[in-house]
Enzyme design. Structure first.
Site, PDB file in Angstrom:
ATOM      1  N   SER A   1      32.430 -52.257   9.938  1.00  0.00           N
ATOM      2  CA  SER A   1      32.232 -51.425  11.137  1.00  0.00           C
ATOM      3  C   SER A   1      32.566 -49.977  10.836  1.00  0.00           C
ATOM      4  O   SER A   1      33.220 -49.664   9.833  1.00  0.00           O
ATOM      5  CB  SER A   1      33.177 -51.935  12.243  1.00  0.00           C
ATOM      6  OG  SER A   1      33.354 -50.958  13.258  1.00  0.00           O
TER       7      SER A   1
ATOM      8  N   TYR B   1      40.628 -54.245  16.871  1.00  0.00           N
ATOM      9  CA  TYR B   1      39.324 -54.314  16.193  1.00  0.00           C
ATOM     10  C   TYR B   1      39.342 -53.448  14.934  1.00  0.00           C
ATOM     11  O   TYR B   1      38.903 -53.880  13.864  1.00  0.00           O
ATOM     12  CB  TYR B   1      38.253 -53.842  17.162  1.00  0.00           C
ATOM     13  CG  TYR B   1      36.837 -53.935  16.687  1.00  0.00           C
ATOM     14  CD1 TYR B   1      36.177 -52.819  16.182  1.00  0.00           C
ATOM     15  CD2 TYR B   1      36.131 -55.137  16.760  1.00  0.00           C
ATOM     16  CE1 TYR B   1      34.856 -52.889  15.759  1.00  0.00           C
ATOM     17  CE2 TYR B   1      34.801 -55.209  16.352  1.00  0.00           C
ATOM     18  CZ  TYR B   1      34.180 -54.085  15.861  1.00  0.00           C
ATOM     19  OH  TYR B   1      32.869 -54.159  15.445  1.00  0.00           O
TER      20      TYR B   1
END
Ligand code: NAP
Ligand code: GCO
Length: 264
Positions: free
Chosen positions: A144, A157
């Site tokens: 990510s 996250y």
């Protein structure tokens, strides 16, 4: 001659009933791979089975939570017994929780780490022995922007995806001698269900402020689509990338290299 063919290969794409995982699985199937996918909700499984059927892909579907090692081992064993051992693993399954860190419960933080970081560990550990016996394999971890950058409300996250970047490099380091290549794909901001809340139109019909922010931060001046990830995934799944190892391939429209457009 560069080879992008996956004929005769077996690919497991986790969390691939829809979204990025489905797009990647379709790309690998298009290059000849046999596909297996899993998800954790029965309703999602049915949705995925329908999606693969509509795409003309005879995919094997599994209801399997990537945090449950016993279930993952059973899924991998069934794949091997039915269509062959896993040659290509795409660790795609993941969740996000957008909560200010000081308001986030420990269990909420732990759940994101479990699925987004420990899940890829469990799935990779399950397929590596057969890859060693077979003479090699490919592991692709879906990282990510948050493998490199932080932002408000996504502490768990970012910690998970930062860890996944280093897990990618460590698997590459530990298993490269067995002809296993482990790389990551770092998608930018992609229009899927996961980011839908960030793109919701405002009551007056205007763009969500975060939507406008991402457009200004992306040289391509658009959100990515799951289809933008198909080519990069095929590259890392094929023998065309046999000397690429421990690399995170960012597919972000240029976000990581751009200061952002000056507000008008
Ligand atoms: P999504 O639309 O939310 O889909 C997530 C998938 O993961 C679903 O199929 C979900 O299945 C599955 N999943 C979640 N928890 C699971 C578990 N414990 N076990 C098995 N499957 C599980 O997400 P997406 O946008 O396609 O993202 C896919 C991956 O790309 C994620 O790792 C995400 O972090 C990453 N990513 C996304 C973006 C983006 O902008 N969208 C950018 C960078 C990275 P159920 O429906 O059954 O829960
Ligand atoms: C967010 C988004 C991002 C994307 C992706 C960016 O809330 O910032 O969900 O985290 O999902 O990870 O690469």
């Amino acid at each position: 001659m560069v080879n992008f063919s996956l004929e005769g290969k077996v690919a497991l794409v986790t969390g691939a009933a829809y979204g990025i995982g489905l797009a990647i699985a379709k790309a690998l199937a298009g290059a000849g791979a046999k596909i297996a996918f899993n998800c954790k909700n029965p309703s999602t499984l049915e949705r995925g089975i329908q999606a693969y059927k509509e795409a003309g892909i005879d995919a094997k579907a599994y209801l399997c939570d990537v945090t449950n090692e016993d279930d993952v081992k059973k899924m991998v064993a069934d794949i091997e017994a039915t269509i062959g051992s896993v040659d290509i693993l795409v660790n795609n399954a993941g969740i996000i929780k957008r909560i200010p860190m000081h308001e986030m419960a420990v269990d909420e933080f732990r759940q994101v780490i479990d699925i987004d970081l420990i899940g890829p560990f469990i799935c990779s550990k399950a397929v590596i022995p057969a890859m060693i016996n077979k003479g090699g394999g490919k592991i692709i971890n879906i990282c990510s922007m948050m493998s490199e950058l932080g932002r408000e409300t996504v502490s768990a996250y970012a910690a998970a995806k930062g860890g996944l970047k280093m897990l990618t490099r460590n698997i590459a380091s530990e298993y490269g001698e067995y002809n296993i290549q482990c790389n990551g794909i770092g998608p930018g901001y992609i229009a899927t269900e996961q980011t839908a809340p960030l793109r919701e139109r405002q009551p007056d019909g205007s763009r969500h402020p975060f939507d406008s922010f991402i457009i200004a931060k992306t040289p391509a001046a658009r959100w990515g689509t799951p289809e933008d990830l198909e080519g990069p995934a095929l590259f890392l799944a094929s023998s065309a990338s046999d000397f690429v190892n421990g690399h995170i391939l960012y597919v972000d429209g240029g976000i990581l290299g751009y200061i952002g457009k000056q507000p008008k």
